[in-house]
Design an enzyme around this catalytic site. Structure first.
Site, mmCIF file in Angstrom:
data_model
loop_
_atom_site.group_PDB
_atom_site.id
_atom_site.type_symbol
_atom_site.label_atom_id
_atom_site.label_comp_id
_atom_site.label_asym_id
_atom_site.label_seq_id
_atom_site.Cartn_x
_atom_site.Cartn_y
_atom_site.Cartn_z
ATOM 1 N N ASP A 323 0.862 -1.176 0.000
ATOM 2 C CA ASP A 323 0.000 0.000 0.000
ATOM 3 C C ASP A 323 0.901 1.230 0.000
ATOM 4 O O ASP A 323 2.034 1.180 0.482
ATOM 5 C CB ASP A 323 -0.896 -0.009 1.242
ATOM 6 C CG ASP A 323 -1.993 1.040 1.195
ATOM 7 O OD1 ASP A 323 -2.203 1.639 0.120
ATOM 8 O OD2 ASP A 323 -2.643 1.265 2.223
ATOM 9 N N HIS A 324 0.404 2.318 -0.539
ATOM 10 C CA HIS A 324 1.117 3.585 -0.432
ATOM 11 C C HIS A 324 0.813 4.198 0.927
ATOM 12 O O HIS A 324 -0.344 4.473 1.233
ATOM 13 C CB HIS A 324 0.673 4.551 -1.536
ATOM 14 C CG HIS A 324 1.095 4.135 -2.910
ATOM 15 N ND1 HIS A 324 0.269 4.258 -4.018
ATOM 16 C CD2 HIS A 324 2.249 3.598 -3.373
ATOM 17 C CE1 HIS A 324 0.913 3.819 -5.088
ATOM 18 N NE2 HIS A 324 2.105 3.409 -4.723
ATOM 19 N N TRP A 473 -5.105 4.208 0.522
ATOM 20 C CA TRP A 473 -6.188 3.334 0.059
ATOM 21 C C TRP A 473 -5.825 2.664 -1.271
ATOM 22 O O TRP A 473 -6.674 2.476 -2.135
ATOM 23 C CB TRP A 473 -7.505 4.103 -0.057
ATOM 24 C CG TRP A 473 -7.852 4.857 1.185
ATOM 25 C CD1 TRP A 473 -8.181 4.329 2.405
ATOM 26 C CD2 TRP A 473 -7.899 6.276 1.357
ATOM 27 N NE1 TRP A 473 -8.424 5.326 3.324
ATOM 28 C CE2 TRP A 473 -8.256 6.539 2.701
ATOM 29 C CE3 TRP A 473 -7.675 7.358 0.503
ATOM 30 C CZ2 TRP A 473 -8.389 7.829 3.219
ATOM 31 C CZ3 TRP A 473 -7.816 8.642 1.016
ATOM 32 C CH2 TRP A 473 -8.172 8.861 2.340
ATOM 33 N N HIS A 474 -4.556 2.287 -1.391
ATOM 34 C CA HIS A 474 -4.077 1.636 -2.613
ATOM 35 C C HIS A 474 -3.600 0.218 -2.299
ATOM 36 O O HIS A 474 -2.531 -0.211 -2.737
ATOM 37 C CB HIS A 474 -2.936 2.447 -3.243
ATOM 38 C CG HIS A 474 -3.349 3.797 -3.716
ATOM 39 N ND1 HIS A 474 -2.445 4.802 -3.995
ATOM 40 C CD2 HIS A 474 -4.579 4.325 -3.975
ATOM 41 C CE1 HIS A 474 -3.101 5.876 -4.396
ATOM 42 N NE2 HIS A 474 -4.402 5.610 -4.388
ATOM 43 N N GLN A 475 -4.409 -0.535 -1.562
ATOM 44 C CA GLN A 475 -4.031 -1.898 -1.194
ATOM 45 C C GLN A 475 -3.955 -2.772 -2.448
ATOM 46 O O GLN A 475 -4.896 -2.816 -3.246
ATOM 47 C CB GLN A 475 -5.060 -2.481 -0.219
ATOM 48 C CG GLN A 475 -5.198 -1.688 1.071
ATOM 49 C CD GLN A 475 -6.291 -0.637 1.038
ATOM 50 O OE1 GLN A 475 -6.621 -0.105 -0.017
ATOM 51 N NE2 GLN A 475 -6.860 -0.327 2.187
#
Length: 538
Positions: A323-324, A473-475
């Site tokens: 994630d980021h 929210w970049h899982q």
């Protein structure tokens, strides 16, 4: 339909509602293809398969209708967080984050993340796609090939650019309209620091060192134009595409090494739907590995611990989660400035070390204060803006595990942020560059003061970074594509060891893409459709 698609307006909407009501009243036992998840990848895939009128497609979505202000109004995206359109996942407490348990929102609504995100269209860096090609052994994942796909699917509304932009596709993309003063100041701030600016963040800027630009966004006539709206909705009046909302897939049914259908829960009732050709999981990086494990596909030790019969030992399921991670730096405005559009209008990618061959830092400007719960106590200005300073390529790796084998049980998420020491060092460098940007002359007319973090020593800055860390929210990456022992799918997105089962979502990324993940997930859905149509001659 039972979930509000009838509330869409207009003649076409009435046709959609009537058709889907008929589909619902006459559900088939068997469909040619079952697509699980109507997010960015699943929406593309369902549409592409349904383009053949002889192919019957079932699209299953756990969430409900996207016809609500929180989705359709671009500026309302924060109201989705923690609502019924959000899965509301929370990672396990992490000692590297001073014991914090990080919330991890994911879309639970038609359109998935593309319906609750900031709406930014970011294609990823050249190096991302070339890495995907290297890991998969399939050159069609490489940058040049993928650029061709982007040109096909885009309907670009900005200045003509035939080398980088397409105009005939379903994805309505435009530069952020009439960006606000803080976004324009960010461009000038970047130039002050020697960072180049570009007319668009999608093109030359993401082929080299990076740069700064006004964001491209998916809005149309002032409303969100999600991937579901772009791809799936225009086909919902067709008799061969059936959409089930508020229906959660529990497991894939595997017989004799082949996926033959899914077990899903609708209105509290367990139902089975069979697939004549393939089942495709497009549930995202948390639920895709969860459903695989509940189906008996995963690490055999983990499955036995959850009292699940092992159908296929595939140890990479749930591993490699990425994630980021982001750190909010906040400035107070001299005078109130109302956010425009989605409130996020400018983006920047740059390198923490000039020796790097590609950007490893990601910056996203937000035109209102966004602290973490822990940093909010430092004092948040009533009027201000935030720079989300993030790591584009974190080295830490997390994992998704089953909490139990019970029906529809939610998983445990071990995000493991800062478990790799290089990430903390990069985070401190990232925040420092963020502070340099916000304190340039370009922002002086707008900014009264830096609210946080301010000039801190090394120990205090590390503590701040641990407290400020939040997800972008970049899982992604928890069922990765590749050829090593921890790979879950091959270059054609087929699950190793199980016939008739593919994955098409962000979980297949070998590493998280540089930037927002909606656009790369759209490409994943597009590529999956081409592999599947070629395999079955449809």
């Amino acid at each position: 339909m039972s979930d509000g698609l009838q509330t869409y307006k207009g003649e076409f909407a009435a046709r959609v509602a009537a058709n889907q009501a008929q589909r619902l009243a006459n559900l088939r036992k068997t469909y040619d293809f079952i697509v699980c998840g109507a997010g960015s990848s699943g929406s593309v895939l369902a549409r592409r398969l349904a383009e053949n009128p002889a192919v019957h497609v079932l699209l299953i979505e756990a969430g409900g209708s996207d016809d609500r202000p929180s989705v359709m109004e671009p500026a309302a995206w924060p109201t989705n967080l923690g609502s019924e359109t959000d899965w509301g996942f929370v990672a396990e407490p992490n000692p590297e984050l001073n014991g914090r348990a990080m919330p991890m929102s994911m879309g639970k609504v038609l359109g998935g993340g593309s319906s609750i995100n900031v709406g930014v269209w970011a294609r990823g860096h050249r190096s991302d796609w070339d890495y995907f090609a290297q890991e998969s052994g399939d050159e069609s994942w490489g940058y040049e090939s993928v650029l061709g796909l982007y040109l096909e699917i885009e309907n670009w509304q900005g200045a003509p650019d035939p080398l980088y932009r397409g105009t005939g596709g379903p994805v309505f993309v435009q530069p952020t309209p009439d960006p606000g003063p803080a976004a324009l100041a960010m461009l000038d701030a970047a130039l002050e620091l020697g960072i180049p600016t570009y007319d668009s963040p999608n093109g030359q800027m993401m082929e080299g060192d990076g740069g700064c630009a006004i964001s491209d966004v998916l809005t149309r006539n002032g409303k969100r134009h999600s991937i579901f709206r772009a791809f799936t909705y225009p086909y919902l009046d067709r008799p061969n595409l059936t959409l089930l909302t508020r229906t959660q897939v529990n497991r894939v049914i595997v017989q004799n090494g082949r996926a033959v259908g899914v077990e899903a829960v609708r209105d509290g009732v367990v139902e089975r739907f069979d697939a004549a050709h393939e089942v495709i999981l497009s549930l995202g990086a948390i639920m895709t590995p969860t459903v695989l494990m509940r189906s008996g596909i995963g690490d055999e030790d983990d499955l036995r611990a959850a009292d699940i019969k092992v159908l296929h030992h595939l140890p990479g399921v749930g591993r490699n989660l990425q994630d980021h991670v982001s750190f909010g730096c906040i400035w107070e405005y001299r005078e109130p400035i109302a956010p425009r559009n989605s409130g996020s209008e400018a983006t920047l990618y740059w390198k923490s070390d000039p020796a790097l061959s590609e950007p490893d830092l990601l910056f996203c400007q937000v035109e209102f204060p966004v602290p973490s719960p822990e940093t909010a106590g430092l004092g948040v200005p009533e009027h201000g803006w935030t720079m989300f300073a993030g790591l584009a390529h974190p080295k830490s790796r997390g994992r998704v595990r089953l909490s139990s084998g019970d029906l529809l049980s939610l998983p445990r998420i071990e995000l493991n942020t800062f478990s790799h020491p290089d990430d903390l060092r990069a985070a401190v460098a990232c925040v420092q560059l963020c502070r340099d940007l916000g304190n340039t002359r370009a922002f002086e007319p707008l900014v009264a003061r830096e609210a946080m973090p301010g000039p801190l020593g090394q120990a205090d800055m590390e503590r701040y970074v641990r407290d400020a860390a939040v997800t972008y929210w970049h899982q992604t990456c928890s069922a990765k594509m590749g050829r090593d022992a921890l790979s879950v799918v091959d270059g054609s997105l087929r699950v190793y060891g199980v016939e008739g089962l593919r994955i098409a979502d962000g979980s297949v990324m070998p590493r998280v893409a540089t930037g927002n993940t909606m656009a790369p997930c759209t490409i994943i859905g597009e590529k999956a459709s081409r592999y599947i149509r070629a395999a079955h001659g449809v």
